[in-house]
Design a protein around this motif. Structure first.
Motif, PDB file in Angstrom:
ATOM      1  N   UNK A 144      16.197 -72.824 -46.881  1.00 31.75           N
ATOM      2  CA  UNK A 144      16.533 -71.402 -46.754  1.00 31.75           C
ATOM      3  C   UNK A 144      15.425 -70.506 -47.302  1.00 31.75           C
ATOM      4  N   UNK A 145      14.816 -70.917 -48.401  1.00 30.81           N
ATOM      5  CA  UNK A 145      13.796 -70.079 -49.031  1.00 30.81           C
ATOM      6  C   UNK A 145      12.603 -69.888 -48.111  1.00 30.81           C
ATOM      7  N   UNK A 146      12.160 -70.980 -47.480  1.00 33.73           N
ATOM      8  CA  UNK A 146      10.999 -70.840 -46.599  1.00 33.73           C
ATOM      9  C   UNK A 146      11.352 -70.087 -45.324  1.00 33.73           C
ATOM     10  N   UNK A 147      12.555 -70.271 -44.827  1.00 32.57           N
ATOM     11  CA  UNK A 147      12.982 -69.494 -43.655  1.00 32.57           C
ATOM     12  C   UNK A 147      12.937 -68.005 -43.992  1.00 32.57           C
ATOM     13  N   UNK A 148      13.439 -67.648 -45.167  1.00 33.19           N
ATOM     14  CA  UNK A 148      13.472 -66.230 -45.566  1.00 33.19           C
ATOM     15  C   UNK A 148      12.060 -65.678 -45.774  1.00 33.19           C
ATOM     16  N   UNK A 203      17.078 -64.042 -54.201  1.00 36.57           N
ATOM     17  CA  UNK A 203      18.399 -64.592 -54.543  1.00 36.57           C
ATOM     18  C   UNK A 203      18.653 -65.828 -53.686  1.00 36.57           C
ATOM     19  N   UNK A 204      19.215 -66.835 -54.305  1.00 38.28           N
ATOM     20  CA  UNK A 204      19.542 -68.085 -53.610  1.00 38.28           C
ATOM     21  C   UNK A 204      20.994 -68.426 -53.934  1.00 38.28           C
ATOM     22  N   UNK A 205      21.755 -68.741 -52.896  1.00 41.97           N
ATOM     23  CA  UNK A 205      23.177 -69.064 -53.103  1.00 41.97           C
ATOM     24  C   UNK A 205      23.508 -70.417 -52.506  1.00 41.97           C
ATOM     25  N   UNK A 206      24.186 -71.241 -53.306  1.00 42.57           N
ATOM     26  CA  UNK A 206      24.726 -72.526 -52.831  1.00 42.57           C
ATOM     27  C   UNK A 206      26.180 -72.627 -53.308  1.00 42.57           C
ATOM     28  N   UNK A 207      26.846 -73.698 -52.901  1.00 39.36           N
ATOM     29  CA  UNK A 207      28.209 -73.906 -53.425  1.00 39.36           C
ATOM     30  C   UNK A 207      28.248 -75.056 -54.424  1.00 39.36           C
ATOM     31  N   UNK A 208      27.089 -75.383 -54.989  1.00 40.54           N
ATOM     32  CA  UNK A 208      27.053 -76.445 -56.004  1.00 40.54           C
ATOM     33  C   UNK A 208      27.797 -75.991 -57.260  1.00 40.54           C
ATOM     34  N   UNK A 209      28.070 -76.951 -58.140  1.00 39.24           N
ATOM     35  CA  UNK A 209      28.767 -76.603 -59.398  1.00 39.24           C
ATOM     36  C   UNK A 209      27.850 -75.882 -60.374  1.00 39.24           C
ATOM     37  N   UNK A 236      21.306 -73.891 -58.340  1.00 40.10           N
ATOM     38  CA  UNK A 236      20.331 -74.819 -57.757  1.00 40.10           C
ATOM     39  C   UNK A 236      18.975 -74.128 -57.658  1.00 40.10           C
ATOM     40  N   UNK A 237      17.967 -74.784 -58.182  1.00 34.35           N
ATOM     41  CA  UNK A 237      16.601 -74.244 -58.169  1.00 34.35           C
ATOM     42  C   UNK A 237      15.879 -74.691 -56.897  1.00 34.35           C
ATOM     43  N   UNK A 238      14.908 -73.913 -56.431  1.00 33.87           N
ATOM     44  CA  UNK A 238      14.202 -74.257 -55.191  1.00 33.87           C
ATOM     45  C   UNK A 238      13.452 -75.585 -55.303  1.00 33.87           C
ATOM     46  N   UNK A 239      13.310 -76.263 -54.176  1.00 29.97           N
ATOM     47  CA  UNK A 239      12.563 -77.518 -54.150  1.00 29.97           C
ATOM     48  C   UNK A 239      11.071 -77.240 -54.398  1.00 29.97           C
TER      49      UNK A 239
END
Ligand code: THU
Length: 142
Positions: free
Chosen positions: A55-59, A75-81, A84-87
């Motif tokens: 998602x980050x590279x697409x954006x 801003x980055x959004x996931x549904x993890x607990x 989540x940091x970028x790869x």
């Protein structure tokens, strides 16, 4: 998610468009340009697994295609607990256009962490590490 942060809400909205039938892990990203423009992206996977893009590279690539070269906030959004940091690959791409940007790492459950791109990429490799050739951006050529 109850946050009213517009950039996080934009990332959440983009996440809804993720194409992630193989991992089932949807990611949304929104970047804020210096002029106030917000551009979003979601991860796009492919049956040929290695061809997918985060998602980050697409954006970021969408923003660059709109003429944006400086990003102030991400801003980055996931549904993890947990946030989540970028790869690693995305960290390098973010560094190119957003070395001093603040990141908000949010989850749909309302957890958030913040950091900067520099925090995530110590000893970065960048244009300053070599003598760049004459400008090659189409914009620079006029
Ligand atoms: N993914 C992202 O979109 N951003 C990241 O920083 C990490 C991983 C995506 C790639 C793939 O579609 C899915 O999450 C599982 O790795």
């Amino acid at each position: 998610m109850t946050t009213t942060d517009p950039l996080v809400r934009a990332a959440l909205g983009a996440r809804a468009h993720a194409h992630c039938p193989y991992s089932g892990f949807a990611v949304g990203c929104a970047v804020l340009a210096a002029d106030g423009t917000v551009v979003t992206g979601a991860n796009v996977e492919n049956a040929s697994f290695t061809l997918g893009l985060c998602a980050e590279r697409v954006a970021v690539f969408a923003a660059v295609t709109r003429g944006i070269r400086s990003i102030e906030r991400i801003a980055i959004v996931t549904d993890a607990d947990h946030p989540v940091y970028p790869c690693g690959a995305c960290r390098q791409i973010l560094y190119e256009f957003a070395p001093d940007a603040a990141l908000v790492l949010a989850t749909t459950k309302g957890r958030e962490a913040t950091c900067t791109v520099r925090d995530l990429l110590p000893h970065p490799f960048g244009a300053a590490d070599f003598a760049p050739p004459a400008p090659r951006d189409a914009k620079d050529r006029g």
